[in-house]
Design a protein around this motif. Sequence first.
Motif, PDB file in Angstrom:
ATOM      1  N   CYS A 258       0.851  -1.184   0.000  1.00 26.42           N
ATOM      2  CA  CYS A 258       0.000   0.000   0.000  1.00 26.42           C
ATOM      3  C   CYS A 258       0.889   1.236   0.000  1.00 26.42           C
ATOM      4  CB  CYS A 258      -0.886  -0.008   1.239  1.00 26.42           C
ATOM      5  SG  CYS A 258      -1.795   1.527   1.491  1.00 26.42           S
ATOM      6  N   ASP A 259       0.635   2.167  -0.925  1.00 22.54           N
ATOM      7  CA  ASP A 259       1.403   3.412  -1.031  1.00 22.54           C
ATOM      8  C   ASP A 259       0.543   4.556  -0.513  1.00 22.54           C
ATOM      9  OD1 ASP A 259       3.052   5.524  -1.710  1.00 22.54           O
ATOM     10  OD2 ASP A 259       3.272   4.941  -3.808  1.00 22.54           O
ATOM     11  N   LEU A 260       0.863   5.057   0.672  1.00 25.76           N
ATOM     12  CA  LEU A 260       0.140   6.186   1.272  1.00 25.76           C
ATOM     13  C   LEU A 260       0.734   7.485   0.750  1.00 25.76           C
ATOM     14  CD1 LEU A 260      -0.145   5.012   4.995  1.00 25.76           C
ATOM     15  CD2 LEU A 260      -1.853   4.807   3.169  1.00 25.76           C
ATOM     16  N   GLY A 261      -0.093   8.300   0.106  1.00 26.39           N
ATOM     17  CA  GLY A 261       0.405   9.518  -0.534  1.00 26.39           C
ATOM     18  C   GLY A 261       1.066   9.167  -1.846  1.00 26.39           C
ATOM     19  N   CYS A 262       0.398   8.345  -2.649  1.00 29.49           N
ATOM     20  CA  CYS A 262       1.009   7.766  -3.855  1.00 29.49           C
ATOM     21  C   CYS A 262       1.156   8.748  -5.008  1.00 29.49           C
ATOM     22  CB  CYS A 262       0.212   6.558  -4.313  1.00 29.49           C
ATOM     23  SG  CYS A 262      -1.442   6.936  -4.914  1.00 29.49           S
ATOM     24  N   GLY A 263       0.638   9.967  -4.880  1.00 27.80           N
ATOM     25  CA  GLY A 263       0.755  10.923  -5.972  1.00 27.80           C
ATOM     26  C   GLY A 263       0.111  10.391  -7.229  1.00 27.80           C
ATOM     27  N   ASP A 264       0.805  10.526  -8.348  1.00 27.08           N
ATOM     28  CA  ASP A 264       0.242  10.077  -9.629  1.00 27.08           C
ATOM     29  C   ASP A 264       0.491   8.597  -9.894  1.00 27.08           C
ATOM     30  OD1 ASP A 264       2.919   9.908 -10.309  1.00 27.08           O
ATOM     31  OD2 ASP A 264       2.826  11.458 -11.851  1.00 27.08           O
TER      32      ASP A 264
ATOM     33  N   ASP B  92       1.050  -5.693   3.325  1.00 24.71           N
ATOM     34  CA  ASP B  92       2.178  -6.276   4.047  1.00 24.71           C
ATOM     35  C   ASP B  92       3.315  -5.258   4.136  1.00 24.71           C
ATOM     36  OD1 ASP B  92       0.825  -8.755   4.164  1.00 24.71           O
ATOM     37  OD2 ASP B  92       1.653  -9.356   2.226  1.00 24.71           O
ATOM     38  N   ILE B  93       3.446  -4.432   3.104  1.00 26.72           N
ATOM     39  CA  ILE B  93       4.426  -3.340   3.077  1.00 26.72           C
ATOM     40  C   ILE B  93       3.651  -2.042   2.902  1.00 26.72           C
ATOM     41  CG2 ILE B  93       6.382  -2.309   1.856  1.00 26.72           C
ATOM     42  CD1 ILE B  93       7.038  -5.115   0.774  1.00 26.72           C
ATOM     43  N   VAL B  94       3.976  -1.042   3.714  1.00 27.71           N
ATOM     44  CA  VAL B  94       3.399   0.291   3.573  1.00 27.71           C
ATOM     45  C   VAL B  94       4.510   1.223   3.124  1.00 27.71           C
ATOM     46  CG1 VAL B  94       2.313   2.235   4.762  1.00 27.71           C
ATOM     47  CG2 VAL B  94       1.628  -0.105   5.317  1.00 27.71           C
ATOM     48  N   VAL B  95       4.228   2.011   2.092  1.00 30.12           N
ATOM     49  CA  VAL B  95       5.193   2.969   1.560  1.00 30.12           C
ATOM     50  C   VAL B  95       4.689   4.385   1.835  1.00 30.12           C
ATOM     51  CG1 VAL B  95       6.314   3.839  -0.524  1.00 30.12           C
ATOM     52  CG2 VAL B  95       5.917   1.391  -0.260  1.00 30.12           C
TER      53      VAL B  95
ATOM     54  N   LYS C 294       5.723  -3.685   8.101  1.00 23.48           N
ATOM     55  CA  LYS C 294       6.905  -3.312   7.320  1.00 23.48           C
ATOM     56  C   LYS C 294       6.628  -1.964   6.670  1.00 23.48           C
ATOM     57  CE  LYS C 294       9.569  -6.374   5.560  1.00 23.48           C
ATOM     58  NZ  LYS C 294      10.282  -7.402   4.799  1.00 23.48           N
ATOM     59  N   LEU C 295       7.598  -1.065   6.744  1.00 23.83           N
ATOM     60  CA  LEU C 295       7.441   0.298   6.253  1.00 23.83           C
ATOM     61  C   LEU C 295       8.647   0.705   5.417  1.00 23.83           C
ATOM     62  CD1 LEU C 295       6.086   3.198   6.411  1.00 23.83           C
ATOM     63  CD2 LEU C 295       7.502   3.553   8.440  1.00 23.83           C
ATOM     64  N   VAL C 296       8.373   1.364   4.297  1.00 27.04           N
ATOM     65  CA  VAL C 296       9.419   2.005   3.517  1.00 27.04           C
ATOM     66  C   VAL C 296       9.062   3.484   3.474  1.00 27.04           C
ATOM     67  CG1 VAL C 296      10.587   2.188   1.297  1.00 27.04           C
ATOM     68  CG2 VAL C 296       9.809  -0.046   2.117  1.00 27.04           C
ATOM     69  N   ALA C 297       9.942   4.321   3.997  1.00 21.79           N
ATOM     70  CA  ALA C 297       9.691   5.762   4.051  1.00 21.79           C
ATOM     71  C   ALA C 297      10.872   6.508   3.454  1.00 21.79           C
ATOM     72  CB  ALA C 297       9.479   6.205   5.503  1.00 21.79           C
TER      73      ALA C 297
ATOM     74  N   ILE D 197      14.332   4.619   4.116  1.00 20.16           N
ATOM     75  CA  ILE D 197      14.514   3.630   5.176  1.00 20.16           C
ATOM     76  C   ILE D 197      13.490   2.527   4.971  1.00 20.16           C
ATOM     77  CG2 ILE D 197      14.049   3.196   7.640  1.00 20.16           C
ATOM     78  CD1 ILE D 197      15.415   5.800   8.307  1.00 20.16           C
ATOM     79  N   ILE D 198      13.934   1.299   5.167  1.00 18.10           N
ATOM     80  CA  ILE D 198      12.995   0.190   5.311  1.00 18.10           C
ATOM     81  C   ILE D 198      13.079  -0.247   6.757  1.00 18.10           C
ATOM     82  CG2 ILE D 198      14.616  -1.583   4.507  1.00 18.10           C
ATOM     83  CD1 ILE D 198      11.996  -2.886   3.225  1.00 18.10           C
ATOM     84  N   ALA D 199      11.909  -0.389   7.380  1.00 18.98           N
ATOM     85  CA  ALA D 199      11.854  -0.699   8.805  1.00 18.98           C
ATOM     86  C   ALA D 199      10.756  -1.720   9.057  1.00 18.98           C
ATOM     87  CB  ALA D 199      11.596   0.573   9.606  1.00 18.98           C
TER      88      ALA D 199
END
Length: 165
Positions: free
Chosen positions: A17-23, A71-74, A96-99, A159-161
């Motif tokens: 899931c991409d939060l604030g995915c823009g275009d 499972d992964i949030v971006v 799991k987060l990628v920021a 960062i991946i956390a």
Amino acid sequence: MVADLIAEHCGDAQTLCDLGCGDGSLLVALRGLPLTTWGYDAGAQNVRVALAAGLDVSRCDFLTEPVELGDIVVMSEVLEHLVDPHSFLAGMAATKLVASSPSSETGDWHYRHHAWAWDEAGYRALLEGAGWAVVEQRTCYGGINVHGGRHGEQHFQAIIAERPQ
């Protein structure tokens, strides 16, 4: 850089899931991975562009409206816009987060819509202080940028956390 981190660390993840995915540019870049992806963005024009590209994107204010997390949030270039990124990260029910965000902006030299600016150590401390264990952190050069009429070298960090078990 963000797509590379995801590709290298997606492991057994099946959804993203991409939060604030823009275009939807990042979601397009991830099409080759074995992940089911979707995103949320508050901008109507961004959502229209993403939908036209065949992406699963919804218009939503993920700060106040319920969303489905993968499972992964971006969160790419998002946290620096939030009033209270620490509380948001601490309360996010994800494993799991990628920021990512700029890493060279300062109180005197930053994009006018950014509420926060972190160097690499500060960004790591933000995530760790919100209960995340940093797996990997990377930085990259982003070219020359202008903020407040001043030119400077822009750098970005990702960062991946994971949530400790």
